[in-house]
Design an enzyme around this catalytic site. Sequence first.
Site, PDB file in Angstrom:
ATOM      1  N   LYS A  13       0.826  -1.212   0.000  1.00  0.00           N
ATOM      2  CA  LYS A  13       0.000   0.000   0.000  1.00  0.00           C
ATOM      3  C   LYS A  13       0.867   1.272   0.000  1.00  0.00           C
ATOM      4  CE  LYS A  13      -2.058  -1.208   3.838  1.00  0.00           C
ATOM      5  NZ  LYS A  13      -1.336  -2.488   4.073  1.00  0.00           N
ATOM      6  N   ARG A  89      -9.956  -0.166   8.466  1.00  0.00           N
ATOM      7  CA  ARG A  89      -9.473  -1.517   8.698  1.00  0.00           C
ATOM      8  C   ARG A  89     -10.521  -2.370   9.390  1.00  0.00           C
ATOM      9  NH1 ARG A  89      -3.683  -0.417   8.732  1.00  0.00           N
ATOM     10  NH2 ARG A  89      -2.440  -2.095   9.303  1.00  0.00           N
ATOM     11  N   ARG A 128      11.747  -5.224   4.999  1.00  0.00           N
ATOM     12  CA  ARG A 128      11.380  -3.815   4.769  1.00  0.00           C
ATOM     13  C   ARG A 128      12.252  -2.868   5.572  1.00  0.00           C
ATOM     14  NH1 ARG A 128       5.210  -1.942   5.349  1.00  0.00           N
ATOM     15  NH2 ARG A 128       5.330  -2.750   7.472  1.00  0.00           N
ATOM     16  N   ARG A 162      11.048  -1.059  11.140  1.00  0.00           N
ATOM     17  CA  ARG A 162       9.973  -0.881  12.102  1.00  0.00           C
ATOM     18  C   ARG A 162      10.017  -1.965  13.162  1.00  0.00           C
ATOM     19  NH1 ARG A 162       4.614   0.093   8.609  1.00  0.00           N
ATOM     20  NH2 ARG A 162       3.788  -1.079  10.369  1.00  0.00           N
ATOM     21  N   ARG A 173       0.047  -9.670  13.790  1.00  0.00           N
ATOM     22  CA  ARG A 173      -0.518  -8.572  12.991  1.00  0.00           C
ATOM     23  C   ARG A 173      -1.291  -9.104  11.794  1.00  0.00           C
ATOM     24  NH1 ARG A 173       4.158  -5.413  11.031  1.00  0.00           N
ATOM     25  NH2 ARG A 173       2.933  -4.090   9.690  1.00  0.00           N
TER      26      ARG A 173
HETATM   27  P1  ADP Z   1       2.180  -1.881   3.202  1.00  0.00           P
HETATM   28  O1  ADP Z   1       2.160  -0.370   3.183  1.00  0.00           O
HETATM   29  O2  ADP Z   1       0.992  -2.475   2.500  1.00  0.00           O
HETATM   30  O3  ADP Z   1       2.385  -2.452   4.559  1.00  0.00           O
HETATM   31  P2  ADP Z   1       4.775  -1.597   1.822  1.00  0.00           P
HETATM   32  O4  ADP Z   1       4.468  -0.723   0.682  1.00  0.00           O
HETATM   33  O5  ADP Z   1       5.497  -1.003   2.964  1.00  0.00           O
HETATM   34  O6  ADP Z   1       3.427  -2.348   2.329  1.00  0.00           O
HETATM   35  O7  ADP Z   1       5.593  -2.865   1.276  1.00  0.00           O
HETATM   36  C1  ADP Z   1       6.083  -3.874   2.162  1.00  0.00           C
HETATM   37  C2  ADP Z   1       7.491  -4.308   1.745  1.00  0.00           C
HETATM   38  O8  ADP Z   1       7.420  -5.046   0.516  1.00  0.00           O
HETATM   39  C3  ADP Z   1       8.443  -3.147   1.471  1.00  0.00           C
HETATM   40  O9  ADP Z   1       9.733  -3.561   1.861  1.00  0.00           O
HETATM   41  C4  ADP Z   1       8.372  -2.949  -0.049  1.00  0.00           C
HETATM   42  O10 ADP Z   1       9.578  -2.407  -0.571  1.00  0.00           O
HETATM   43  C5  ADP Z   1       8.117  -4.372  -0.546  1.00  0.00           C
HETATM   44  N1  ADP Z   1       7.211  -4.435  -1.719  1.00  0.00           N
HETATM   45  C6  ADP Z   1       6.148  -3.632  -1.993  1.00  0.00           C
HETATM   46  N2  ADP Z   1       5.532  -4.025  -3.140  1.00  0.00           N
HETATM   47  C7  ADP Z   1       6.228  -5.121  -3.590  1.00  0.00           C
HETATM   48  C8  ADP Z   1       6.095  -5.979  -4.750  1.00  0.00           C
HETATM   49  N3  ADP Z   1       5.103  -5.813  -5.655  1.00  0.00           N
HETATM   50  N4  ADP Z   1       6.984  -6.974  -4.880  1.00  0.00           N
HETATM   51  C9  ADP Z   1       7.983  -7.160  -3.962  1.00  0.00           C
HETATM   52  N5  ADP Z   1       8.166  -6.391  -2.873  1.00  0.00           N
HETATM   53  C10 ADP Z   1       7.301  -5.380  -2.671  1.00  0.00           C
HETATM   54  P1  ADP Z   2       0.882  -2.130   7.951  1.00  0.00           P
HETATM   55  O1  ADP Z   2       2.295  -2.333   7.557  1.00  0.00           O
HETATM   56  O2  ADP Z   2       0.324  -3.022   8.989  1.00  0.00           O
HETATM   57  O3  ADP Z   2      -0.030  -1.886   6.819  1.00  0.00           O
HETATM   58  P2  ADP Z   2       0.520   0.473   9.100  1.00  0.00           P
HETATM   59  O4  ADP Z   2       1.737   1.290   8.943  1.00  0.00           O
HETATM   60  O5  ADP Z   2      -0.664   0.747   8.276  1.00  0.00           O
HETATM   61  O6  ADP Z   2       0.966  -1.021   9.002  1.00  0.00           O
HETATM   62  O7  ADP Z   2       0.062   0.506  10.637  1.00  0.00           O
HETATM   63  C1  ADP Z   2       0.938   0.227  11.719  1.00  0.00           C
HETATM   64  C2  ADP Z   2       0.128  -0.031  12.966  1.00  0.00           C
HETATM   65  O8  ADP Z   2      -0.653   1.137  13.284  1.00  0.00           O
HETATM   66  C3  ADP Z   2      -0.898  -1.147  12.829  1.00  0.00           C
HETATM   67  O9  ADP Z   2      -0.344  -2.418  13.123  1.00  0.00           O
HETATM   68  C4  ADP Z   2      -1.953  -0.740  13.850  1.00  0.00           C
HETATM   69  O10 ADP Z   2      -1.573  -1.072  15.170  1.00  0.00           O
HETATM   70  C5  ADP Z   2      -1.958   0.770  13.743  1.00  0.00           C
HETATM   71  N1  ADP Z   2      -2.969   1.224  12.756  1.00  0.00           N
HETATM   72  C6  ADP Z   2      -2.742   1.765  11.538  1.00  0.00           C
HETATM   73  N2  ADP Z   2      -3.898   2.029  10.903  1.00  0.00           N
HETATM   74  C7  ADP Z   2      -4.892   1.633  11.754  1.00  0.00           C
HETATM   75  C8  ADP Z   2      -6.312   1.618  11.674  1.00  0.00           C
HETATM   76  N3  ADP Z   2      -6.974   2.044  10.590  1.00  0.00           N
HETATM   77  N4  ADP Z   2      -7.000   1.135  12.742  1.00  0.00           N
HETATM   78  C9  ADP Z   2      -6.365   0.702  13.846  1.00  0.00           C
HETATM   79  N5  ADP Z   2      -5.036   0.669  13.961  1.00  0.00           N
HETATM   80  C10 ADP Z   2      -4.284   1.137  12.935  1.00  0.00           C
END
Ligand code: ADP
Ligand code: ADP
Length: 217
Positions: A13, A89, A128, A162, A173
């Site tokens: 995302k 969520r 990541r 993180r 998670r």
């Molecule tokens: P989210 O915001 O949904 O938690 P991230 O965008 O942070 O996910 O992506 C999670 C990890 O996977 C990061 O280290 C990112 O660089 C990697 N990543 C994201 N998209 C892809 C993909 N299509 N293929 C491989 N690795 C990816």
């Molecule tokens: P992810 O890599 O899980 O997509 P985010 O960066 O979106 O992680 O979120 C990190 C943490 O912040 C989550 O594990 C949760 O504890 C909290 N969080 C983020 N967005 C929400 C939400 N919409 N509702 C509740 N908790 C949230």
Amino acid sequence: MNIILMGLPGAGKGTQAEKITEHFGMIHVSTGDMFRQAMSAKTELGKTAQNYIDQGHLVPDEVTNGIVKERLGQEDVKAKGFMLDGYPRTLNQAEALDQIVAQLNTNIDQVINIKVDPEILVNRLSGRFICRKCGATYHRVYNPPKVADTCDICGSHDFYQRDDDRPEVVRNRLKVNIEENTPLIAYYEKQGKLTNVDGSQAIDVVSQQIQEILKKV
Ligand code: ADP
Ligand code: ADP
Ligand code: ZN
């Protein structure tokens, strides 16, 4: 244009939001980023969020709904639209969001669900790392910076991993998120707003497909 990006932790995302908002000009609104900023600034919100996030739990809905309502009401978002990442969520959050956008006299145009097999996600999250200065996200194997140890976006050399990407926390998670996700997807499917994208493809392929969907909005 107002968009929701859905997907489990690690689905991509944040990575996609960065690319898509650059292309279409809406504002990237990430609840996770907002909580992390609050935690590093040690505000009241940050202290509350920390207790939950450290254990791999969701932050309570009333807290999360409150910060989203405040952010979506700000002028930049009202003018340019939003791309929500990590919110809603839960079903309760989706209903709260419907009320928030109604009060702002706007609506949600499209919900994009980035689908990836959970087994791939553990691997993605454990590799990541993030630029401390600008928040850009990288992966050791799948998405390293173009120049080693240097952020593509801002040139910084300061990266971090993180705390909640540790394998022990990641499993909990994912479990919590899978349970919450299923009714949410049904909610937006029923509204006819949901489009699925296969997030196991390469980053640029996923971006292309999301752009094609949004061009039709
Ligand atoms: P989210 O915001 O949904 O938690 P991230 O965008 O942070 O996910 O992506 C999670 C990890 O996977 C990061 O280290 C990112 O660089 C990697 N990543 C994201 N998209 C892809 C993909 N299509 N293929 C491989 N690795 C990816
Ligand atoms: P992810 O890599 O899980 O997509 P985010 O960066 O979106 O992680 O979120 C990190 C943490 O912040 C989550 O594990 C949760 O504890 C909290 N969080 C983020 N967005 C929400 C939400 N919409 N509702 C509740 N908790 C949230
Ligand atoms: Zn950077």
